[in-house]
Motif scaffolding. Structure first.
Motif: not given
Lengths: 283, 512, 419
Positions: A104, A107-113, B73, B81, B491, B502, B508, B511
């Motif tokens: 989770k 996925i959140q990191l991926l989305l927020l970044v 990444f 970043i 951000f 979410l 979510m 997920f």
């Protein structure tokens, strides 16, 4: 007949309207590509002249290695598209199908970044690649390989997210069945998932290809050698110059450069539409 | 077929690929360390360890899928970043761009002055009888010739010299001249200060030319101050990346360095209305712009997909035309649209028989931006929606029809919710993409119109990323530190909003 | 077990293989790296291909960026690792780049200095140091279409009257427009002819810090010459520069401000090069234009790269020499900055006409005043904003002119400290 009208008229009317909307700017591009004056002034909707000067210039002027640009763009975009799908698909599969700790969060990191306004990343990436240049010039700043790395890395988040969205839409029954049969996740991935997801991967590949093809903010800093530029950088100089702009050559170049993409699109359109959802496991 | 993925053959391939990758990465890591790029070298070592550990052990199966992605990444998304976050606590801007040691070096290089006459000499570089770097200087105006090294100056009588047709001495006894080629190959000659008189020295300023200088500024590392040796003025470290004249804080030595100012960039954004007001305005427009774009492209795409979601004449042709905007390079389309909206000669005004200055009025400019983005974006959603529509099980729709639901009800109750569920990740991705849709704004309106006369710094169509770009890379003064701080604040805002959204939404749950 | 052994062996082999190699960065010794934009770069490459031995013992490599903006972005980002030794650009980048430590000082001999004017050196200096050598002169001039207007206009009003009288008859799209240099830089003469200046000059060529332009006079000129009775634009002076060149070439605009870098386009299209400054409201006065120079600048990286002597030599032996400027301008076609090259037979008539127009009424482009935004906006943003406000949005010319004057006044005050 009236039933046909009732059911189909609005469909044709709306589709025609949208087609005109789509074609209008493109028509003007074609129009200006045949104007010898090199202006974008749209004084008339009817072609007044048919001059091939702009097209000739692209192929005859030694200052404009147009074919090299196209070749560079095709190579860079293809490599980026294929590699990003190869790398991204594995991550997307894991996000979509496997259970693990921190999923989770991942996925959140991926989305927020992706929402990070990464305009300053340009400076950071420049510095990184400058340093890479100091010990490995062939993959550092100024090299196509370096640019490919930057694109690949920079688009990783978006591509994984996009692929994940598609993968989620592929029913999991088949790979769950495989799991019950005792297949390991790696085997499921290669034997069940990849064949199933090929249309999806092809589409993401294509999207990534187009995205890369269009990029010029980074490319103009990386590819300064005239021969090594991409089409986007090369063409932008016709109109982005401080001194003069030549819309005619720009338009002609854009038309020629987009032909390969348009052909891919049109010939694969059915495949693309299916691939974009790839929900059908009927067969 | 399956044997490729099992057994010895698979293992062999795996080892081969890993071996090659490891070899290349080790090679790079070693070169990186060799040229002092230890951060990059360390990252490469980390990559090697991570790859080999993951694929040669059974530590974590999901990691086998993730490792290559994660490495890219980290290198190209996370690292920039982190760079941005770090820069946001520095006064990283025009005039405070380099590191402190580099700044001190530059201040000392610039802290020299020519003599009153701005004397230049003809000279020849070479070595003196002791083999030290030296110059043979011809002071033609005074008919004086001398050989000078770092610590001594020896006058030579003209009779002992060979003097060329320009009156320049080319050789002298005990002096070995070097050729221009040798000088070009060895820059060390130019770094030396060859002794001259009254505290002045001669420095090589190009082949065959030297100029007279004396050092004016000196650095005292103990007190971290700069001192003007000649006037005795002291410049103290002002804590903001500059040496400022004692008693006159406005007078600073340039270049300065990027000094940590901690949260000053942030507090400025929150407390100073000159920065806060435009930021809020831009943020609101960014959200509105992204949301309206997603809404408009999705609805037009969906409507088209619905319209063409049956066998009808010309469907293939329609589809071929409709995806053209998507297939054309967007950079070209945006620029062409820009031309079409031109107030004087644009095609839009031409058709409408109006004389609207599209990009000079906030409302029209925003409308234009949205229209262009609709043109660019609807084919994508058209393609996706038409694919997804086919994916909705027909049994469901048929069942509903048998139950007596009319087409509109079927659409509202079944098709749309199903579609939204399938497409929500793509809608979110589209929102995020447009949130940072730099190209569109930058190429179409440049963020304008901007009412500069009333002191507006942000334009009406500026979205956060174009506004930040303007601060960081715009004309004149560039403030990377402030731009970084804005990036970070944005951000945090977006992250918390999205996170909340979410959590609330059902997206979510899948997920879990 | 066997498997593990295999893995171990393979790894050991690859690592030892890799350790035996090191990449040697390909760095050419004695190579002077020159950065330039999309027009200067290819022309410099051509010149150096014909004759490359301007500095004995060194080779020259030119990198051409795809646009001036790309060159700027690269310079903003570059460090000593990949940065240039010399770059060619306009003088307005000097203050920012010098402050950021990217430039290195240049010293010229008395004989070399004599080949240029003091104001050219002023343009390329910051904080008392000279950072480059003048290469060519940038300026604009007004050209008029002799098929429409027979004689040179003496006043601004004369041009407006011609436009209003022939607007419908000849289908004119505008009276005077900006074909080169944009609505900030190129359009200065349009502003200045009506009485608005970013900063005022004394007759001896120094800046008068105590005076700024009079918004009342300027606004009155705008009202009477550019607006109709209802206060709307009469169309003489468009607020944007798009399409100006096309319209001028098509005979739809009688007067255009053109840049000295593209006068050839107009000459080749058959226009006589009647180049003059924009006439002022009173006969005999002219609108001021920026007469700035572009320079070849020395960077602080040249020393890092070990080519500082060679780079300095290239500046004097090529960029600032008569021979070098003549050879370069033969390709580039701009007015050379160096006195010897200006006299050369190779310099064309149009180049000379642009130079003559500039000498009538040009002011230096002083980055410190124009780039600062202490008043709320820089010159570059506020100047076009005025035309949008008055000609497009129909705002009161006097109210807006007062805002403009206040902005420019504050900027000059702030810029003075930064000179």
């Amino acid at each position: 007949m009236s039933k046909w009208l009732r059911e189909n008229l609005w469909r044709h009317a709306f589709a025609t309207f949208m087609c005109i909307f789509s074609l209008f700017p493109l028509y003007l591009v074609v129009l200006s590509s045949f104007k010898s004056s090199g202006s974008l002034q749209l004084d008339s909707f009817v072609p007044k002249e048919l001059s091939w000067d702009n097209y000739k210039m692209l192929f005859s002027s030694p200052k404009i290695p147009f074919l090299s640009w196209v070749k560079n763009s095709l190579i860079i975009s293809s490599v980026v598209a294929i590699s990003s799908v190869v790398v991204g698909a594995a991550s997307a599969f894991a996000f979509s199908r496997l259970k693990f700790k921190g999923k989770k969060f991942g996925i959140q990191l991926l989305l927020l970044v992706q929402m990070f306004p990464a305009v300053l990343a340009l400076s950071a990436v420049y510095v990184i690649m400058e340093r890479v240049y100091s010990f490995a010039p062939s993959i550092g700043l100024g090299s196509q390989a370096g640019l490919i790395l930057v694109y690949l890395g920079g688009s990783m988040g978006v591509n994984i997210w996009l692929l994940k969205g598609f993968v989620d839409s592929i029913p999991a029954e088949l790979d769950e069945a495989a799991k019950i049969d005792g297949a390991s996740p790696v085997q499921t991935y290669w034997l069940i998932f990849i064949p199933l997801a090929t249309p999806v991967l092809a589409v993401v590949c294509l999207l990534s290809f187009i995205g890369t093809f269009n990029e010029f903010i980074v490319a103009r800093l990386f590819l300064v050698e005239m021969q090594g530029r991409t089409v986007a950088v090369g063409l932008q100089q016709f109109i982005g110059g401080q001194y003069a702009s030549n819309w005619g050559a720009f338009a002609a170049g854009s038309i020629l450069a987009s032909i390969p993409i348009v052909i891919i699109f049109l010939s694969l359109q059915k495949y693309i539409v299916n691939g974009l959802t790839a929900g059908s496991v009927k067969g | 077929m399956s044997s490729i993925f099992r057994g010895k053959f698979a293992t062999a391939i795996k080892i081969a690929i890993l071996a090659i990758t490891t070899a290349i990465l080790s090679l790079l890591a070693q070169s990186a360390f060799a040229s002092g790029e230890s951060a990059i070298g360390a990252f490469l070592v980390f990559a090697i360890v991570a790859l080999n550990f993951t694929y040669f052990t059974k530590f974590s199966i999901p990691l086998k899928f993730f490792v290559p992605g994660i490495l890219f990444f980290i290198a190209f998304v996370i690292a920039p970043i982190v760079f941005t976050v770090i820069m946001s606590v520095f006064n990283y801007q025009t005039g405070n761009y380099i590191s402190k040691p580099a700044s001190i070096e530059q201040v000392l290089i610039l802290g020299v002055e020519s003599d009153a006459n701005q004397t230049t000499f003809d000279l020849v570089a070479g070595k003196d009888s002791n083999g030290d770097y030296a110059v043979l200087v011809s002071d033609i105006a005074n008919q004086r010739f001398f050989i000078s090294t770092q610590d001594k100056i020896t006058d030579v009588d003209a009779s002992k010299l060979i003097i060329n047709e320009y009156g320049v001495a080319t050789t002298a006894p005990g002096f070995t001249a070097i050729s221009d080629n040798e000088l070009a190959a060895n820059d060390a000659y130019s770094k030396i200060r060859y002794k001259y008189q009254d505290g002045y020295y001669v420095k090589i300023e190009g082949q065959g030319v030297g100029a007279v200088f004396r050092q004016k500024i000196a650095y005292d590392a103990k007190t971290d101050t700069m001192k003007n040796i000649i006037t005795g003025e002291t410049y103290i470290n002002n804590g903001k990346g500059n040496f400022a004249l004692e008693g006159s804080p406005e007078t600073v030595l340039t270049p300065g360095w990027r000094a940590p100012i901690w949260f000053e960039n942030y507090t400025k954004l929150v407390t100073d209305t000159r920065f806060r007001t435009p930021l809020i305005k831009v943020f609101i427009w960014t959200v509105v712009f992204s949301a309206l774009t997603v809404l408009s492209t999705f609805s037009f795409g969906l409507l088209l997909a619905l319209a063409l979601n049956r066998k009808m004449r010309g469907r293939r042709i329609y589809r071929s035309i409709l995806i053209l905007p998507y297939a054309m390079p967007s950079i070209m389309s945006i620029l062409i649209w820009g031309g079409m909206f031109d107030s004087e000669f644009g095609a839009i005004n031409n058709i409408l028989h109006t004389h609207i200055a599209w990009f000079s009025s906030a409302t029209f400019a925003r409308a234009a931006v949205l229209l262009v983005n609709l043109w660019l974006g609807f084919p994508y959603f058209y393609l996706i929606c038409s694919g997804s529509l086919q994916a909705i099980p027909s049994e469901l729709l048929e069942a509903a029809a048998i139950d007596g639901a009319n087409p509109r009800q079927i659409f509202r109750r079944i098709t749309l919710p199903l579609l939204l569920q399938i497409l929500s990740p793509l809608l979110i991705a589209s929102f995020a993409y447009n949130f940072n849709n730099f190209n569109l704004i930058y190429l179409l309106t440049g963020g304008g119109p901007r009412n500069s006369l009333d002191g507006e710094v942000a334009g009406a169509t500026d979205i956060l990323i174009s506004y930040t770009y303007q601060i960081a890379f715009g004309r004149g003064m560039n403030d990377f530190g402030l731009a970084s701080a804005i990036s970070v604040i944005i951000f945090l805002l977006v992250a918390s909003i999205s996170f909340y959204g979410l959590k609330k939404s059902k997206v979510m749950e899948t997920f879990g | 077990m066997k498997n593990r052994l295999l893995k171990g062996l393979a790894l050991a082999a690859t690592v030892s293989f890799a350790a035996s190699l090191t990449i040697v960065p390909a760095q050419a010794a004695n190579e002077i790296l020159v950065w330039a934009d999309e027009t200067r770069g290819p022309n410099l490459t051509k010149v150096f291909a014909k004759k490359g031995d301007w500095v004995p013992g060194s080779t020259i490599k030119v990198v051409s960026f795809s646009s001036y903006d790309a060159l700027k972005a690269a310079l903003d980002n570059a460090s000593g690792t990949t940065g240039p030794d010399i770059f060619v650009a306009g003088n307005d980048w000097v203050p920012a780049l010098a402050k950021s430590g990217k430039l290195a000082p240049v010293v010229l001999t008395a004989a070399q200095k004599a080949q240029f004017t003091p104001s050219q050196f002023f343009d390329l200096s910051y904080g008392g140091n000279l950072y480059g050598v003048p290469v060519d002169v940038n300026n604009v001039g007004m050209v008029f279409n002799t098929k429409l207007v027979k004689t040179a206009p003496k006043t601004y009003g004369e041009m407006v009257n011609y436009y209003l009288a022939n607007k419908t008859k000849k289908g004119l799209k505008a009276g005077l427009c900006v074909a080169g240099g944009g609505m900030s830089w190129g359009a200065l003469s349009g502003f200045s002819a009506l009485g608005a200046e970013p900063y005022m000059m004394n007759s001896d060529g120094t800046v008068n810090y105590n005076k700024s332009f009079d918004p009342t006079v300027f606004a009155k000129n705008v009202s009477t010459l550019l607006l109709d009775k209802k206060g709307k634009s009469n169309g003489f002076w468009p607020a944007t520069d798009t399409g100006c060149q096309d319209n001028f070439l098509a005979g739809k605009v009688p007067f255009a401000i053109i840049g000295n870098w593209h006068w050839r386009t107009f000459a080749e299209a058959g226009f006589e090069m009647n180049i003059m400054p924009v006439p002022g409201v009173k006969a005999g006065t002219y609108g001021k234009m920026f007469g700035s120079v572009s320079g070849a600048f020395l960077t602080s990286y040249a020393e890092t790269h070990g080519v500082s002597v060679s780079a300095k030599s290239l500046l004097t032996s090529f960029f600032a020499s008569t021979k070098g400027q003549v050879a370069y301008q033969a390709e580039e076609g701009r007015p050379p900055a160096e006195k010897g090259a200006q006299k050369s037979q190779l310099v064309l008539g149009g180049q000379k006409a642009m130079g003559a127009a500039a000498s009538l009424s040009s002011i230096p482009q002083i980055g410190a005043f124009l780039n600062t935004n202490k008043g709320g906006a820089s010159y570059w943003d506020s100047a076009p904003a005025y035309w949008t406000a008055v000609l497009v949005d129909g705002k009161n010319p006097l109210v807006e002119a007062k805002k403009l004057a206040a902005i420019w006044k504050a900027n000059v005050a702030a810029g003075k400290a930064d000179l």
